[in-house]
Structure formats: structure tokens, C-alpha cells
Design an enzyme around this catalytic site. Structure first.
Site, PDB file in Angstrom:
ATOM      1  N   HIS A  39       0.839  -1.210   0.000  1.00 51.57           N
ATOM      2  CA  HIS A  39       0.000   0.000   0.000  1.00 51.57           C
ATOM      3  C   HIS A  39       0.874   1.262   0.000  1.00 51.57           C
ATOM      4  O   HIS A  39       0.471   2.305   0.496  1.00 51.57           O
ATOM      5  CB  HIS A  39      -0.977   0.008   1.177  1.00 51.57           C
ATOM      6  CG  HIS A  39      -2.079  -1.010   1.018  1.00 51.57           C
ATOM      7  ND1 HIS A  39      -3.190  -0.789   0.231  1.00 51.57           N
ATOM      8  CD2 HIS A  39      -2.215  -2.265   1.515  1.00 51.57           C
ATOM      9  CE1 HIS A  39      -3.971  -1.871   0.269  1.00 51.57           C
ATOM     10  NE2 HIS A  39      -3.390  -2.778   1.031  1.00 51.57           N
ATOM     11  N   SER A 135      -3.351 -12.164 -10.361  1.00 51.44           N
ATOM     12  CA  SER A 135      -3.856 -12.817 -11.575  1.00 51.44           C
ATOM     13  C   SER A 135      -4.402 -11.772 -12.548  1.00 51.44           C
ATOM     14  O   SER A 135      -4.270 -11.928 -13.762  1.00 51.44           O
ATOM     15  CB  SER A 135      -4.930 -13.852 -11.226  1.00 51.44           C
ATOM     16  OG  SER A 135      -5.943 -13.275 -10.434  1.00 51.44           O
ATOM     17  N   ASP A 180       1.811  -3.987  -9.314  1.00 48.34           N
ATOM     18  CA  ASP A 180       1.513  -5.329  -9.817  1.00 48.34           C
ATOM     19  C   ASP A 180       1.889  -5.469 -11.284  1.00 48.34           C
ATOM     20  O   ASP A 180       2.599  -6.393 -11.683  1.00 48.34           O
ATOM     21  CB  ASP A 180       0.025  -5.648  -9.633  1.00 48.34           C
ATOM     22  CG  ASP A 180      -0.363  -5.710  -8.165  1.00 48.34           C
ATOM     23  OD1 ASP A 180       0.538  -5.632  -7.317  1.00 48.34           O
ATOM     24  OD2 ASP A 180      -1.567  -5.832  -7.877  1.00 48.34           O
TER      25      ASP A 180
END
Length: 393
Positions: A39, A135, A180
Site C-alpha cells: 500500500h 492474476s 503489480d
């Protein structure tokens, strides 16, 4: 490290669903795990993720018309989803998982890269769904990589990360940071990525775990990141930043040292907001220190920082929950566990632990049994390896 069985399965599935096609190619994009720095990525701080050898396999071929068709081996019941490039692309509930690749096509078009024809695509992932191992970012980067390969678009892997993030923010409505997609697109074998999200400067840091392994433990509690919880924390940090900016010349909470934050935290009169901002500042400094001690070979200190990270995510940022806390707290009790913390957005998903080889069996058995006893269902454990970015296979 490509799984040949997964590659064969995705190509076989393509033929079964769409028929034989001489031009079909196979692709892979990894998942990722973040070792520390959670975060912080939307707060202009540092992160330290690595790509994994598990990820999303794809098979794709161009068509002669404007149709795009998608099929997932993981969701066979969903069947083939079809869209037309001549229609406006919009997110919809009916599209389900296909909203991710559609969002990437949409984001490419926003950058002036229009597809001159459609394509057929099959995907098959071995990242556990809803596990917090990215994913969705894996699928976004895979789609962008396939588009670059099929249509010859002039984009770098770093562009693919930014396009993936843009599509997730603006098409799929999850206000995620860049970590990500960046970790997936820029992965390098046996290295983690020390990334400054404020300016995307980064360096590869070799991960040498002599006599230890990275173990991911999945709570098997599903999480959905577009949930308001994630976006609410982000907007609270943005509000804290704008209050602090009235006095301080900073672009993000990641610009603050711990001393500066402590001297100015009184400006944040909402105690909850102060805690959220504190996490962003302290976690960023922890991440910077973690990379330094890793370079110095002080893996024990790295483990301590992992624990502090989890405690801050639990106590200040409030994103862990009983499942993640149980996995981390049980891990800390086991001799031979160097460090353990939640990884990913939180509210479910996974922990990441560094465990000495001789302790792995005991770690899985004891943590697994205690988790089942307390939570009522099983956790799943994976020994993961650090892999590279996307590729044609």
C-alpha cells in the site's frame, strides 16, 4: 521456467474451441509476490516485488474480421465470450473476467493504437484465483504483450505495465497503483525489483536465499480488489497528503521521512487518517531499509522488517483480517521462519514467508493445522520461485 503441460493444454484448448489455426502462438506472463512495501505504490513510495514462475498462459491468433473472442480453461462454464471492435468497448457484468483483456484493448486504443482486425484468445492460469498474487495484472500484461506481438505496436514492457494499470483504474474501476503490472511486465529471474513508484526508477536486486525458500500461504478467503475498502484507503491517504501539502513541499506520502511525519502528524486531526498516513510513511522507510540489509546479507533483519510490515498493515492500515493474521502469527512462532507477512491488497489472499529449508515441512504442517483449527477451512501452501517477465513460448 515454462510449464510445458500448461503450454500444451492452452494450445490444445485453442484448437478444440476455435479449430485448427496455423498462425496460433503461445505466450506467458507471470504472477507476482511483493516481499515488502505494501500500500505504498499509490502513495509515491517504494515497493519490492518479484515475478513468479506461476502465471497466465495464453494462445492467440489474428482473425480476418473485427471480432474478438475469449475463452478461459479455468472457467469453462463461462464459455466463449465474443465482442466486436466496431462497437464501443465498455465494461459489463456479463463480460466477467473478459473485462480485463477488453480494458487493455480499450487502453491501447486510447493511446492511438487501434486494432486493424480481431483475434481469438484462450487463457489458462495457474495462479490461485483471488489469492492476491496478481492474476488480474498477469492477464492485463499478457493481453498487452499479445497485442504488441500480433499487431506490431511500438510499446516497451514498461508501457505494458502503465497500460495495464490505466485499464484497471479507468475501465475496471479499481484504483490500484503501478506495482503489480510493473512486477509482471519487468520481472527478472532470481531478482526482485526495487521500484520507486514516484518516478518509476528501479533497480534489480538479486535474491540469494542460501538454504531458504519463499513460501506463499493462501488463506483461501476470496477477496475482490475493486471492493470499496481498497479505494477508501487510497482516498483517505490522498486527503492526508493534501492536508500535509498545505505546509510541506511534498508530492506523495513517500517523500516524508519518519522524523518529518512525526513532526507534522498533528495536522491530521482524524486519528484514523493519521494511522493510515503513518503506515504509508513507515512502510516506505522499511522497504528502503529492507533492500539495504538484503544487499548486506542480513536476512534476519529483513525478516524482522517483514514482521513489522505485517503488524503495521494489521494495526494502522487495517487490511489484514483474522485469516491473514492467523497465518502470519502462527508462522512467527516456528523456529526457522526468517520472516512472514501478508502480501497484496489484503482482506484475504496470501502471506509470504521466508523459511529455512529444514523448517519447511514443520512450517506447513503446524501453521496449516493451527489455521484449520481457528478458521475452519484449510490454507494452501506453495513453494515459489522467482521468474522472468512475459514471453512468447
Amino acid at each position: 521456467m515454462i510449464d510445458q503441460e500448461m503450454k500444451k493444454a492452452v494450445l490444445d484448448s485453442f484448437e478444440k474451441v476455435y479449430g485448427k489455426n496455423e498462425n496460433v502462438k503461445a505466450y506467458f506472463a507471470p504472477g507476482r509476490v511483493n516481499l515488502i512495501g505494501e500500500h505504498t505504490d499509490y502513495n509515491g513510495g517504494h515497493v519490492f516485488p518479484c515475478a513468479l514462475t506461476i502465471g497466465t498462459y495464453g494462445a492467440a491468433a489474428k482473425r480476418n474480421d473485427k471480432k474478438v473472442r475469449f475463452y478461459s480453461v479455468n472457467q469453462e462454464k463461462f464459455g466463449v465470450y465474443e465482442a466486436n471492435l466496431e462497437d464501443a468497448l465498455n465494461p459489463s457484468e456479463a463480460a466477467g473476467w473478459v473485462n480485463y483483456p477488453l480494458g487493455v484493448i480499450w487502453a491501447f486504443e486510447k493511446r492511438g493504437m487501434k486494432l486493424d482486425a480481431g483475434f481469438d484468445m484462450v487463457i489458462y492460469g495457474n495462479i490461485p484465483n483471488g489469492s492476491g498474487l496478481s492474476s488480474s495484472a498477469s492477464l492485463e500484461v499478457l493481453t498487452g504483450f499479445i497485442l504488441r506481438d500480433l499487431y506490431g505496436f511500438d510499446v516497451t514492457n514498461q508501457d505494458l505495465a502503465l497500460i495495464g494499470q490505466y485499464s484497471e483504474n479507468n475501465f475496471n474501476g479499481c484504483n490500484c497503483g503501478i506495482m503489480d503490472q510493473f512486477a509482471v511486465a519487468m520481472g527478472k529471474e532470481n531478482n526482485a525489483i526495487f521500484l520507486d513508484t514516484a518516478d518509476l526508477s528501479f533497480e534489480y536486486a538479486p535474491i540469494k536465499l542460501d538454504g531458504a525458500k519463499i513460501i506463499v500461504a493462501n488463506t483461501n478467503k476470496k477477496h475482490k480488489l475493486t471492493d470499496s475498502q481498497y479505494n477508501a484507503r487510497r482516498s483517505m491517504c490522498e486527503e492526508a497528503l493534501s492536508i500535509l501539502q498545505k505546509k510541506l513541499d511534498i508530492k506523495g506520502l513517500g517523500d516524508l521521512s519518519i522524523e518529518e511525519f512525526e513532526a507534522n502528524k498533528g495536522l491530521l486531526t482524524d486519528p484514523d487518517m493519521q494511522k493510515k498516513a503513518k503506515h504509508a510513511v513507515y512502510e516506505n522507510q522499511r522497504t528502503i531499509e529492507a533492500v539495504k540489509v538484503l544487499k548486506d546479507g542480513d536476512i534476519a533483519r529483513f525478516g524482522e522488517l517483514m514482521r513489522q510490515s505485517h503488524e503495521s498493515l494489521r494495526d494502522d492500515y487495517d487490511v489484514t483480517g483474522v485469516e491473514l493474521d492467523t497465518l502470519a502469527e502462527e508462522a512467527w512462532k516456528i523456529p526457522g521462519v526468517i520472516g512472514s507477512r501478508m502480501t497484496g491488497g489484503g482482506f484475504g489472499g496470501c502471506t509470504v514467508s521466508i523459511v529455512k529449508d529444514e523448517a519447511i515441512e514443520n512450517f506447513k504442517k503446524t501453521v496449516g493445522e493451527n489455521y484449520l483449527k481457528k478458521i475452519g477451512y484449510e490454507a494452501t501452501f506453495y513453494t515459489v520461485e522467482i521468474g522472468a517477465g512475459p514471453e512468447v513460448i
